[in-house]
Scaffold this active site. Structure first.
Site: not given
Ligand SMILES: C[S@@+](CC[C@H](N)C(=O)[O-])C[C@H]1O[C@@H](n2cnc3c(N)ncnc32)[C@H](O)[C@@H]1O
Length: 202
Positions: A155, A74
């Protein structure tokens, strides 16, 4: 009646807090796994967009049951203390050249789960385009790094080209479908694309 949306949000949030999960999103993965049987003890799992860490913790506790490995990547660090023993954490963009190479080095995987989402801007076109970009990149990674018979969850924001992505997934998996868990907020436009049983490579 007027409060039903908030009541539902609150009940999932309170339950997550009680059960030691940093986010209510854990119940989406629970429902997806209950209905589709994605992960089993001993599996090697890649969790893309893993922070704050509910999916990772649930996978460790309830799905691989402390056996196997979870690679959790992440932009932000996990909010798990302690980070479970099965977890290899990578902080940064999953698709930067360096991190992607590391994910390949740690593969292949039995299951790839991605709850990754862009920072929303409020502009639906911008948000869905960014979500589509993330989803496509997870599919490319799965094409390369998912073992035969492996499973995938991604997602995507609805309107973000999910039909095209499902079409690609149908070439890679015995079954591919869209699924909206009950734990999604009523007003959310997210949906999950599920690929089951990765076909053998040509
Ligand atoms: C809805 S949250 C995920 C929640 C996680 N599944 C949980 O249950 O705790 C979405 C995440 O996607 C990450 N994200 C978005 N773009 C990303 C990328 N290019 N590489 C890694 N993480 C990414 C964001 O930083 C964020 O923490």
């Amino acid at each position: 009646m007027a409060n039903s949306r908030r009541d539902k949000a609150d009940s999932y949030t309170l339950r997550a807090h009680r059960e030691g999960y940093p986010a209510r999103s854990v119940y989406k993965l629970e429902e997806i796994n209950n209905t589709h049987k994605l992960i089993k003890p001993g599996d090697s799992v890649l969790d893309v967009g893993a922070a704050p860490g509910s999916w990772t913790l649930f996978t460790h506790r309830e799905l691989i049951k402390g056996k196997g490995r979870i690679v959790s990547v992440d932009l932000n660090p996990l909010r798990l203390d302690p980070v479970p023993s099965t977890v290899i954490e990578i902080t940064g963009d999953a698709f930067s050249k360096e991190n992607r190479a590391r994910l390949v080095e740690l593969g292949p995987y039995d299951c790839i789960i991605s709850d990754a989402a862009p920072m929303t801007t409020g502009n639906r076109t911008v948000d869905t385009t960014r979500s589509e970009w993330l989803a496509e990149n997870v599919v490319y990674l799965a094409e390369e790094q998912l073992r035969e018979h492996g499973n995938l969850v991604i997602k995507i924001f609805q309107g973000g080209g999910q039909e095209q992505i499902l079409k690609t997934m149908r070439t890679l998996f015995a079954k591919a479908k869209a699924f909206k868990p009950k734990a999604c907020r009523d007003d959310s436009f997210e949906i999950y694309l599920i690929g089951l049983d990765r076909k053998p490579r040509a």
